[in-house]
Design a protein around this motif. Structure first.
Motif, PDB file in Angstrom:
ATOM      1  N   HIS A  84       0.821  -1.210   0.000  1.00  0.00           N
ATOM      2  CA  HIS A  84       0.000   0.000   0.000  1.00  0.00           C
ATOM      3  C   HIS A  84       0.855   1.261   0.000  1.00  0.00           C
ATOM      4  O   HIS A  84       0.362   2.340  -0.283  1.00  0.00           O
ATOM      5  N   SER A  85       2.126   1.099   0.345  1.00  0.00           N
ATOM      6  CA  SER A  85       3.025   2.248   0.243  1.00  0.00           C
ATOM      7  C   SER A  85       3.537   2.299  -1.196  1.00  0.00           C
ATOM      8  O   SER A  85       3.407   1.353  -1.941  1.00  0.00           O
ATOM      9  N   ASP A  86       4.102   3.379  -1.569  1.00  0.00           N
ATOM     10  CA  ASP A  86       4.599   3.544  -2.940  1.00  0.00           C
ATOM     11  C   ASP A  86       6.056   3.082  -3.024  1.00  0.00           C
ATOM     12  O   ASP A  86       6.896   3.752  -3.588  1.00  0.00           O
ATOM     13  N   ARG A  87       6.338   1.927  -2.437  1.00  0.00           N
ATOM     14  CA  ARG A  87       7.719   1.432  -2.392  1.00  0.00           C
ATOM     15  C   ARG A  87       7.761  -0.018  -2.861  1.00  0.00           C
ATOM     16  O   ARG A  87       8.137  -0.917  -2.099  1.00  0.00           O
ATOM     17  N   THR A  88       7.410  -0.270  -4.103  1.00  0.00           N
ATOM     18  CA  THR A  88       7.368  -1.640  -4.605  1.00  0.00           C
ATOM     19  C   THR A  88       8.744  -2.294  -4.590  1.00  0.00           C
ATOM     20  O   THR A  88       8.851  -3.498  -4.342  1.00  0.00           O
ATOM     21  N   GLU A  89       9.793  -1.526  -4.809  1.00  0.00           N
ATOM     22  CA  GLU A  89      11.146  -2.092  -4.775  1.00  0.00           C
ATOM     23  C   GLU A  89      11.484  -2.567  -3.362  1.00  0.00           C
ATOM     24  O   GLU A  89      12.127  -3.606  -3.185  1.00  0.00           O
ATOM     25  N   LYS A  90      11.038  -1.827  -2.363  1.00  0.00           N
ATOM     26  CA  LYS A  90      11.273  -2.213  -0.968  1.00  0.00           C
ATOM     27  C   LYS A  90      10.508  -3.500  -0.652  1.00  0.00           C
ATOM     28  O   LYS A  90      11.014  -4.373   0.066  1.00  0.00           O
ATOM     29  N   VAL A  91       9.314  -3.613  -1.173  1.00  0.00           N
ATOM     30  CA  VAL A  91       8.514  -4.828  -0.970  1.00  0.00           C
ATOM     31  C   VAL A  91       9.234  -6.021  -1.599  1.00  0.00           C
ATOM     32  O   VAL A  91       9.320  -7.096  -1.000  1.00  0.00           O
ATOM     33  N   TYR A  92       9.776  -5.820  -2.798  1.00  0.00           N
ATOM     34  CA  TYR A  92      10.508  -6.882  -3.482  1.00  0.00           C
ATOM     35  C   TYR A  92      11.729  -7.300  -2.660  1.00  0.00           C
ATOM     36  O   TYR A  92      12.037  -8.487  -2.546  1.00  0.00           O
ATOM     37  N   LYS A  93      12.409  -6.338  -2.057  1.00  0.00           N
ATOM     38  CA  LYS A  93      13.573  -6.650  -1.213  1.00  0.00           C
ATOM     39  C   LYS A  93      13.155  -7.434   0.028  1.00  0.00           C
ATOM     40  O   LYS A  93      13.931  -8.205   0.571  1.00  0.00           O
ATOM     41  N   PHE A  94      11.901  -7.237   0.477  1.00  0.00           N
ATOM     42  CA  PHE A  94      11.379  -8.014   1.597  1.00  0.00           C
ATOM     43  C   PHE A  94      11.138  -9.463   1.153  1.00  0.00           C
ATOM     44  O   PHE A  94      11.394 -10.406   1.914  1.00  0.00           O
ATOM     45  N   ILE A  95      10.670  -9.652  -0.067  1.00  0.00           N
ATOM     46  CA  ILE A  95      10.322 -10.978  -0.570  1.00  0.00           C
ATOM     47  C   ILE A  95      11.558 -11.836  -0.838  1.00  0.00           C
ATOM     48  O   ILE A  95      11.583 -13.021  -0.509  1.00  0.00           O
ATOM     49  N   LYS A  96      12.573 -11.243  -1.451  1.00  0.00           N
ATOM     50  CA  LYS A  96      13.732 -12.016  -1.908  1.00  0.00           C
ATOM     51  C   LYS A  96      14.363 -12.902  -0.829  1.00  0.00           C
ATOM     52  O   LYS A  96      14.621 -14.071  -1.080  1.00  0.00           O
ATOM     53  N   PRO A  97      14.620 -12.405   0.394  1.00  0.00           N
ATOM     54  CA  PRO A  97      15.286 -13.266   1.383  1.00  0.00           C
ATOM     55  C   PRO A  97      14.343 -14.075   2.282  1.00  0.00           C
ATOM     56  O   PRO A  97      14.771 -14.583   3.317  1.00  0.00           O
ATOM     57  N   LEU A  98      13.064 -14.197   1.921  1.00  0.00           N
ATOM     58  CA  LEU A  98      12.139 -14.918   2.797  1.00  0.00           C
ATOM     59  C   LEU A  98      12.663 -16.325   3.090  1.00  0.00           C
ATOM     60  O   LEU A  98      13.221 -16.982   2.210  1.00  0.00           O
ATOM     61  N   PRO A  99      12.459 -16.791   4.312  1.00  0.00           N
ATOM     62  CA  PRO A  99      12.937 -18.128   4.669  1.00  0.00           C
ATOM     63  C   PRO A  99      12.105 -19.264   4.063  1.00  0.00           C
ATOM     64  O   PRO A  99      12.487 -20.418   4.143  1.00  0.00           O
ATOM     65  N   VAL A 100      10.973 -18.918   3.479  1.00  0.00           N
ATOM     66  CA  VAL A 100      10.136 -19.897   2.775  1.00  0.00           C
ATOM     67  C   VAL A 100       9.965 -19.421   1.338  1.00  0.00           C
ATOM     68  O   VAL A 100      10.103 -18.234   1.046  1.00  0.00           O
ATOM     69  N   GLU A 101       9.663 -20.357   0.458  1.00  0.00           N
ATOM     70  CA  GLU A 101       9.436 -20.004  -0.941  1.00  0.00           C
ATOM     71  C   GLU A 101       8.176 -19.129  -1.023  1.00  0.00           C
ATOM     72  O   GLU A 101       7.112 -19.519  -0.527  1.00  0.00           O
ATOM     73  N   PRO A 102       8.271 -17.938  -1.625  1.00  0.00           N
ATOM     74  CA  PRO A 102       7.082 -17.086  -1.739  1.00  0.00           C
ATOM     75  C   PRO A 102       5.968 -17.792  -2.520  1.00  0.00           C
ATOM     76  O   PRO A 102       6.230 -18.426  -3.546  1.00  0.00           O
ATOM     77  N   THR A 103       4.772 -17.675  -2.013  1.00  0.00           N
ATOM     78  CA  THR A 103       3.615 -18.321  -2.630  1.00  0.00           C
ATOM     79  C   THR A 103       3.050 -17.445  -3.749  1.00  0.00           C
ATOM     80  O   THR A 103       3.433 -16.286  -3.905  1.00  0.00           O
TER      81      THR A 103
END
Length: 179
Positions: free
Chosen positions: A58-77
Motif C-alpha cells: 500500500h506504500s509507494d515502495r514496490t522495490e522495498k517490498v521486493y527486497k522483503f520478498i527475496k530473502p524470505l525463509p520460505v518459498e514465496p507463494t
C-alpha cells in the motif's frame, strides 16, 4: 481477547495483518507483526508473508517490498507474487510487475485466472506486447477464461446470464434495451 483469557495465535495475527492491509494501516500492521514474533514467539506462515506483502504494497515502495520478498525463509507463494503484482499496477512499476507476473505464472501455470489477471494488469499499464505474450501462453496451454456471468432476481425468479448468451427467453428484448 487477552482480557478474557484467550491466547492470541497464528490465526489471530493473520486476521489482524489482513485487516490492516485492507485498511491501509501500514504502521499498525508492522507493530502486530513485531508483536507476533517478539512477544508471542510465533513464526510466520506463508499466508502471513502474503499479508505482509499486501500491507507493505500500500506504500509507494514496490522495490522495498521486493527486497522483503527475496530473502524470505520460505518459498514465496502465488499469493505473495499476486500482492506484489497488484502493487506494481497501482504504483506503475511495470519492470517489477513483469518479474512478479512471471513468478506467479511459474508457480501456478495451470491457473487460468492468473493469466487473465496478468493480462489485465499489463493492459492497464499499456504493455500490449506483454498482453499478447500472456494470451499466447494461455492458448498454448489450452486454458480459457471463464465467461462472465451474473444473476438477477425478478418477481421471485432468478435469471442467470452469461456473456454473449442468447438462450434466455427474453434475450432479444434484453439486448435491444442494452443497445
Amino acid at each position: 481477547m487477552e482480557e478474557v483469557g484467550l491466547v492470541d495465535d497464528h490465526i489471530t495475527f493473520l486476521a489482524l495483518l489482513y485487516a490492516c492491509g485492507h485498511s491501509g494501516l501500514i504502521n499498525e500492521g508492522k507493530c502486530y507483526l513485531e508483536t507476533m514474533t517478539s512477544e508471542y514467539g510465533l513464526e510466520l506462515w506463508p499466508k502471513h508473508y502474503a499479508c505482509v506483502v499486501d500491507l507493505l504494497s500500500h506504500s509507494d515502495r514496490t522495490e522495498k517490498v521486493y527486497k522483503f520478498i527475496k530473502p524470505l525463509p520460505v518459498e514465496p507463494t502465488a499469493a505473495v507474487w499476486c500482492a506484489l503484482l497488484g502493487a506494481c499496477r497501482v504504483h506503475l512499476n511495470p519492470k517489477l510487475g513483469k518479474v512478479a507476473a512471471e513468478k506467479l505464472l511459474e508457480l501456478e501455470p495451470e491457473n487460468h485466472g492468473n493469466y487473465v489477471l496478468v493480462s489485465n494488469i499489463f493492459a492497464s499499464m499499456g504493455k500490449w506486447k506483454d498482453v499478447e505474450m500472456v494470451r499466447t501462453r494461455m492458448q498454448e496451454r489450452g486454458l480459457r477464461k471463464d465467461p462472465a456471468c451474473s444473476w438477477i432476481e425478478v418477481g421471485n425468479k432468478v435469471h442467470g446470464f452469461v456473456a454473449r448468451d442468447t438462450s434466455h427467453a427474453d434475450s432479444v428484448a434484453i439486448y435491444t434495451t442494452l443497445a
